[in-house]
Scaffold this motif. Sequence first.
Motif, PDB file in Angstrom:
ATOM      1  N   SER A 107       0.818  -1.223   0.000  1.00 55.30           N
ATOM      2  CA  SER A 107       0.000   0.000   0.000  1.00 55.30           C
ATOM      3  C   SER A 107       0.847   1.265   0.000  1.00 55.30           C
ATOM      4  O   SER A 107       0.305   2.368   0.111  1.00 55.30           O
ATOM      5  N   ALA A 108       2.154   1.123  -0.143  1.00 54.10           N
ATOM      6  CA  ALA A 108       3.040   2.288  -0.058  1.00 54.10           C
ATOM      7  C   ALA A 108       2.730   3.325  -1.130  1.00 54.10           C
ATOM      8  O   ALA A 108       2.794   4.531  -0.870  1.00 54.10           O
ATOM      9  N   ILE A 109       2.376   2.877  -2.332  1.00 54.21           N
ATOM     10  CA  ILE A 109       2.083   3.819  -3.422  1.00 54.21           C
ATOM     11  C   ILE A 109       0.861   4.659  -3.093  1.00 54.21           C
ATOM     12  O   ILE A 109       0.806   5.864  -3.363  1.00 54.21           O
ATOM     13  N   PHE A 110      -0.150   4.043  -2.466  1.00 57.85           N
ATOM     14  CA  PHE A 110      -1.362   4.777  -2.110  1.00 57.85           C
ATOM     15  C   PHE A 110      -1.102   5.720  -0.940  1.00 57.85           C
ATOM     16  O   PHE A 110      -1.599   6.851  -0.915  1.00 57.85           O
ATOM     17  N   PHE A 111      -0.310   5.255   0.022  1.00 57.80           N
ATOM     18  CA  PHE A 111       0.045   6.112   1.150  1.00 57.80           C
ATOM     19  C   PHE A 111       0.791   7.347   0.650  1.00 57.80           C
ATOM     20  O   PHE A 111       0.504   8.479   1.068  1.00 57.80           O
ATOM     21  N   ALA A 112       1.739   7.160  -0.269  1.00 58.72           N
ATOM     22  CA  ALA A 112       2.504   8.282  -0.817  1.00 58.72           C
ATOM     23  C   ALA A 112       1.601   9.233  -1.598  1.00 58.72           C
ATOM     24  O   ALA A 112       1.749  10.458  -1.523  1.00 58.72           O
ATOM     25  N   ALA A 113       0.653   8.670  -2.347  1.00 52.66           N
ATOM     26  CA  ALA A 113      -0.269   9.502  -3.119  1.00 52.66           C
ATOM     27  C   ALA A 113      -1.127  10.369  -2.206  1.00 52.66           C
ATOM     28  O   ALA A 113      -1.377  11.548  -2.495  1.00 52.66           O
ATOM     29  N   GLN A 115      -0.290  11.406   0.773  1.00 52.58           N
ATOM     30  CA  GLN A 115       0.569  12.456   1.320  1.00 52.58           C
ATOM     31  C   GLN A 115       0.726  13.589   0.305  1.00 52.58           C
ATOM     32  O   GLN A 115       0.728  14.775   0.667  1.00 52.58           O
ATOM     33  N   LYS A 116       0.833  13.221  -0.962  1.00 54.67           N
ATOM     34  CA  LYS A 116       0.958  14.220  -2.028  1.00 54.67           C
ATOM     35  C   LYS A 116      -0.315  15.042  -2.158  1.00 54.67           C
ATOM     36  O   LYS A 116      -0.261  16.256  -2.398  1.00 54.67           O
TER      37      LYS A 116
END
Length: 276
Positions: A107-113, A115-116
């Motif tokens: 889920s790191a990509i969604f977490f980063a998104a 945050q963005k």
Amino acid sequence: MCYQITLAREVICEGIGLHSGKLSKIKLLPAPEDTGIIFVRTDLAGCPQIEAVAENVTTTLRATTISNGQAQVFTIEHLMSALHVCKIDNCRIEMSSEEPPVEDGCSAIFFAALQKAGQKKQQKKRKEIVIDKVYRIDDREKFVVALPYDGFRVSFTSLNEHPLIGIQYADFTINKTTYEKEIAPARTIAYEKEIEQLRSMGLGLGGSLENVIVYNDKGWINKLRFDNELVRHKILDIIGDLRLTGGIVKGHFIAVKSGHKLNTALAGLIRRNVNT
């Protein structure tokens, strides 16, 4: 007093779906107060909407699927997990296909998104789900329990007969910092001998060594990020499934061999019994 939160701006994620193997583009959009988490199938006539709540779960085979009539969205748990930890109350998710992109299987990509995208505080009070008594769902040797707790904590025991994995246990108090470092990077795991069977069932068509950790009777085919990556991913999943209560949860969740079926059943039990 905690107020509802939505995204400050639109953000986009795209890639292939883990099970469908189809290209997928999702837009995470700000939404008005009391919207909740809403998936919108923009590829279908009329752009049907599906509310991400437990009563809309229609299957839990290898992933969590929600439906509204003929429209469905599956493998939502990774995205829902990131939304839950980021405490996003209201979000409109526009999808070009039936499954979010898998990216690298966590889920790191969604977490980063998220945050963005940033956050915007709204005017209405948050729908926090506070566990005030014991809730339990059992299935023979499997179970998941919710207990009162001043915070959000998950304790998970995974029991796997394969000697390479065996018993794995992890216990985390969940917050953004812990999640980003310890949970979000944990990827989906598969046993090599099961892959062909899954594909014959129309599952795992987008899976590869780029987005799934695979093991066989000799060992791990690709490199682990954590020695106990499997149980960490189980925690990632249960965090996502618990968001189907319809709000941000507060409690201690203890699971043994639990999967999407028990997780979503617990979310439904809590949703029916806790005032939001």
